[in-house]
Scaffold this motif. Structure first.
Motif, short mmCIF file in Angstrom:
data_model
loop_
_atom_site.label_atom_id
_atom_site.label_comp_id
_atom_site.label_asym_id
_atom_site.label_seq_id
_atom_site.Cartn_x
_atom_site.Cartn_y
_atom_site.Cartn_z
N GLN A 1 -10.10 32.72 99.32
CA GLN A 1 -10.18 33.56 98.12
C GLN A 1 -8.89 34.31 97.84
OE1 GLN A 1 -13.70 35.95 98.79
NE2 GLN A 1 -15.04 34.31 98.09
N TYR A 2 -7.77 33.62 97.95
CA TYR A 2 -6.48 34.19 97.55
C TYR A 2 -6.41 34.29 96.04
CZ TYR A 2 -3.89 34.42 101.95
OH TYR A 2 -3.44 34.78 103.21
N ASP A 3 -5.73 35.32 95.56
CA ASP A 3 -5.51 35.46 94.13
C ASP A 3 -4.68 34.27 93.64
OD1 ASP A 3 -3.89 36.41 91.66
OD2 ASP A 3 -5.46 37.93 91.88
N PRO A 4 -5.07 33.64 92.53
CA PRO A 4 -4.32 32.46 92.04
C PRO A 4 -2.85 32.75 91.78
CG PRO A 4 -6.41 32.65 90.89
CD PRO A 4 -6.27 33.90 91.71
N ARG A 5 -2.50 33.98 91.41
CA ARG A 5 -1.10 34.29 91.15
C ARG A 5 -0.27 34.15 92.42
NH1 ARG A 5 -1.91 40.15 88.77
NH2 ARG A 5 -3.51 40.03 90.41
N LEU A 6 -0.74 34.71 93.52
CA LEU A 6 -0.01 34.62 94.78
C LEU A 6 -0.01 33.19 95.31
CD1 LEU A 6 1.51 35.91 97.13
CD2 LEU A 6 -0.70 36.48 98.16
N ALA A 7 -1.16 32.51 95.20
CA ALA A 7 -1.27 31.15 95.73
C ALA A 7 -0.31 30.19 95.04
CB ALA A 7 -2.71 30.67 95.60
N THR A 8 -0.32 30.20 93.71
CA THR A 8 0.54 29.27 92.98
C THR A 8 2.00 29.72 93.00
OG1 THR A 8 0.01 30.45 90.91
CG2 THR A 8 -1.30 28.49 91.45
N GLY A 9 2.22 31.03 92.98
CA GLY A 9 3.59 31.55 92.99
C GLY A 9 4.33 31.19 94.25
N CYS A 10 3.66 31.31 95.41
CA CYS A 10 4.36 31.02 96.67
C CYS A 10 4.64 29.52 96.81
CB CYS A 10 3.55 31.55 97.86
SG CYS A 10 2.06 30.61 98.25
N ILE A 11 3.78 28.67 96.25
CA ILE A 11 4.02 27.22 96.32
C ILE A 11 5.23 26.85 95.45
CG2 ILE A 11 3.09 24.95 95.72
CD1 ILE A 11 0.31 26.11 96.40
N ALA A 12 5.26 27.37 94.22
CA ALA A 12 6.38 27.05 93.32
C ALA A 12 7.70 27.58 93.87
CB ALA A 12 6.11 27.64 91.94
N ALA A 13 7.67 28.81 94.41
CA ALA A 13 8.90 29.40 94.94
C ALA A 13 9.32 28.71 96.24
CB ALA A 13 8.70 30.89 95.19
N GLY A 14 8.37 28.45 97.12
CA GLY A 14 8.70 27.77 98.37
C GLY A 14 9.28 26.40 98.14
N GLY A 15 8.81 25.72 97.12
CA GLY A 15 9.33 24.39 96.81
C GLY A 15 10.80 24.40 96.45
N THR A 16 11.29 25.51 95.87
CA THR A 16 12.70 25.56 95.48
C THR A 16 13.64 25.47 96.67
OG1 THR A 16 12.81 27.98 95.55
CG2 THR A 16 12.14 26.98 93.48
N LEU A 17 13.15 25.77 97.87
CA LEU A 17 13.99 25.69 99.07
C LEU A 17 14.45 24.26 99.33
CD1 LEU A 17 11.91 28.06 101.38
CD2 LEU A 17 14.08 28.59 100.27
N GLY A 18 13.80 23.29 98.67
CA GLY A 18 14.13 21.89 98.89
C GLY A 18 15.55 21.52 98.53
N ILE A 19 16.18 22.21 97.56
CA ILE A 19 17.55 21.85 97.20
C ILE A 19 18.57 22.81 97.80
CG2 ILE A 19 16.90 20.69 95.06
CD1 ILE A 19 17.82 23.17 93.54
N LEU A 20 18.12 23.72 98.68
CA LEU A 20 19.05 24.63 99.35
C LEU A 20 19.16 24.31 100.84
CD1 LEU A 20 20.92 27.07 99.32
CD2 LEU A 20 18.92 28.53 99.66
N ILE A 21 18.03 24.17 101.51
CA ILE A 21 18.05 23.85 102.94
C ILE A 21 18.42 22.38 103.09
CG2 ILE A 21 16.65 23.69 105.03
CD1 ILE A 21 15.04 26.05 104.04
N PRO A 22 19.47 22.08 103.84
CA PRO A 22 19.90 20.67 103.96
C PRO A 22 18.88 19.83 104.70
CG PRO A 22 21.09 22.08 105.51
CD PRO A 22 20.29 23.00 104.62
N PRO A 23 18.83 18.51 104.36
CA PRO A 23 19.69 17.80 103.41
C PRO A 23 19.29 18.09 101.97
CG PRO A 23 18.04 16.31 104.28
CD PRO A 23 17.85 17.61 105.01
N SER A 24 20.26 18.28 101.11
CA SER A 24 20.00 18.67 99.73
C SER A 24 20.69 17.71 98.77
CB SER A 24 20.50 20.09 99.48
OG SER A 24 20.62 20.37 98.11
N THR A 25 19.91 17.12 97.87
CA THR A 25 20.49 16.25 96.85
C THR A 25 21.43 17.04 95.95
OG1 THR A 25 18.44 14.97 96.87
CG2 THR A 25 19.96 14.55 95.07
#
Length: 434
Positions: free
Chosen positions: A136-160
């Protein structure tokens, strides 16, 4: 028409075609070809068109792209994403907002295997979102952390993103990979702090889960150790000078393949679709690179990049003020332009300016990637937000963007720290054993 006027017409045509949803690579290729022909004639223009695709396709260093893409796909198939999330949940799940913190941690780990923000958001979203809904997490926190966490994909190597930046600026891919490690860990920590502050102020956003016994913590951490070993071997090997980024990509892809086979997750029927996904992603990146290498000579002939650099330097503003103007422009562009498109379109103009102002180009590469990350979660485009919306179809877009805001502010704090202390990014590459 003067070369500058032709260049401005080309830029307008480029943005119009992109607004019409034309593919980025083909758009840059077409505009660059016609523009170069207008300046130098069709003979030289067609010579560039015939030469650059072969030069890009035969570039040995670019093998790193398909190999790291393949490694990420093998990692997804082998179930590493669930192992990562399980290990992170075992350690953080009993905190208030612990599932969200576990999602951020797992995204950081998966980023070290996939190199793609969209892949990290999709994969971890499918794993983490059902669990956060169950608690029962608030949808704002649940979706926000997924979208933000995903951005680490182009910073933490290997990065396209780093590979593209390195090819377009002729910087070292290895140095850029190492430069992204500490800032990536810093952003991960800032995201977790953002979750802590939110749940401290509003406890209903993310209730605490049941604590995990120490025996189970060690067990699930052991299950995720294979992924940790691959990351340490590839990135640590580059740092120690044991092998090049290309060799590291080959070793990582091979180990991820072996792990998928050992776990019985890689059936013959699935290999073809996995290879096809890897080829599509690689083709997308290579088409952008080919388009950029045809568009960039056109921009150079117009003198727009050098004239702009001379103009800003001639204003006699402080270096940080000019940097602030550049980053503000990137943040605005990021609200409606896709990250890779922004990278290849602006580097021919911005890179000479950065060199003229005596900023370290490797450091600026990290700064630029963080700004691209901010664009990935900025309205109205926010690619990662639309990816998460596809997973959480019942959550309104306004709630997802509201959940993004604390993480966007955390990224702004990370960006300010990186500007104030450039050593955060340059420590590892400057101490790299050659």
């Amino acid at each position: 028409m003067t070369p500058t006027q032709i260049g401005l017409v080309g830029l307008v045509a480029l943005f119009v075609l992109l607004a019409l949803r034309m593919p980025v690579g083909l758009t840059m290729m077409g505009v660059g070809l016609v523009g170069f022909a207008a300046l130098s004639g069709w003979g030289p223009a067609l010579a560039i068109l015939g030469r650059e695709p072969f030069v890009i396709a035969s570039n040995y260093e670019l093998i790193v792209i398909p190999l790291f893409v393949l490694m990420g796909n093998f990692a997804t198939v082998s179930g590493m994403s669930r192992d990562l999330y399980g290990a992170a949940y075992a350690w953080f799940g009993h905190w208030r907002g612990g599932l969200a913190s576990a999602t951020i941690t797992a995204c950081a780990g998966f980023a070290a295997l996939s190199g793609s923000s969209v892949a990290a958001a999709v994969t971890m979203g499918r794993v983490a979102l059902p669990e956060m809904r169950r608690y029962q997490y608030d949808p704002r926190l649940a979706t926000g952390c997924i979208a933000a966490g995903g951005t680490l994909g182009i910073l933490i190597p290997p990065s396209t993103g780093f590979v593209l930046y390195a090819i377009l600026t002729e910087e070292s891919i290895g140095r850029l990979f190492l430069a992204g490690v500490v800032p990536g860990l810093l952003l991960t920590a800032l995201f977790i702090v953002a979750i802590y502050l939110q749940t401290r102020l509003y406890p209903e956003l993310g209730p605490a889960g049941a604590p995990t016994p120490w025996r189970d913590r060690l067990r699930v951490t052991g299950q995720a150790s294979s992924m940790i070993g691959i990351v340490v071997l590839t990135i640590g090997g580059i740092y120690a000078g044991l092998f090049t980024p290309t060799e590291a990509a080959g070793i990582g892809a091979f180990l991820a393949f072996c792990l998928a086979v050992a776990r019985g997750r890689l059936a013959w029927s699935g290999i073809s679709s996995l290879m096809l996904r890897s080829i599509r992603t690689t083709g997308f990146v290579f088409l952008i690179l080919i388009g950029a290498h045809i568009f960039n000579p056109f921009m150079a002939r117009t003198h727009i990049p050098s004239d702009l650099a001379e103009l800003l330097v001639g204003l006699d503003l402080p270096r940080l003020a000019v940097l602030g103007i550049v980053l503000a422009a990137y943040m605005i562009l990021g609200t409606f332009l896709e990250g890779f498109a922004m990278l290849v379109l602006t580097l021919p103009i911005v890179h000479p300016l950065i060199l003229a102002l005596d900023f370290d180009p490797v450091w600026f590469g990290v700064v630029m990637v963080i700004v691209l990350e901010m664009g990935l979660i900025s309205p109205p485009v926010g690619v990662n937000v639309f990816v998460v919306k596809g997973i959480a179809e019942d959550v309104p877009m306004r709630q997802i963007f509201a959940g993004i805001l604390p993480f966007w502010l955390a990224m702004a704090v990370g960006l300010l720290l990186l500007i104030a202390f450039p050593g955060i990014a340059l420590f590892l590459p400057n101490t790299m054993i050659r």
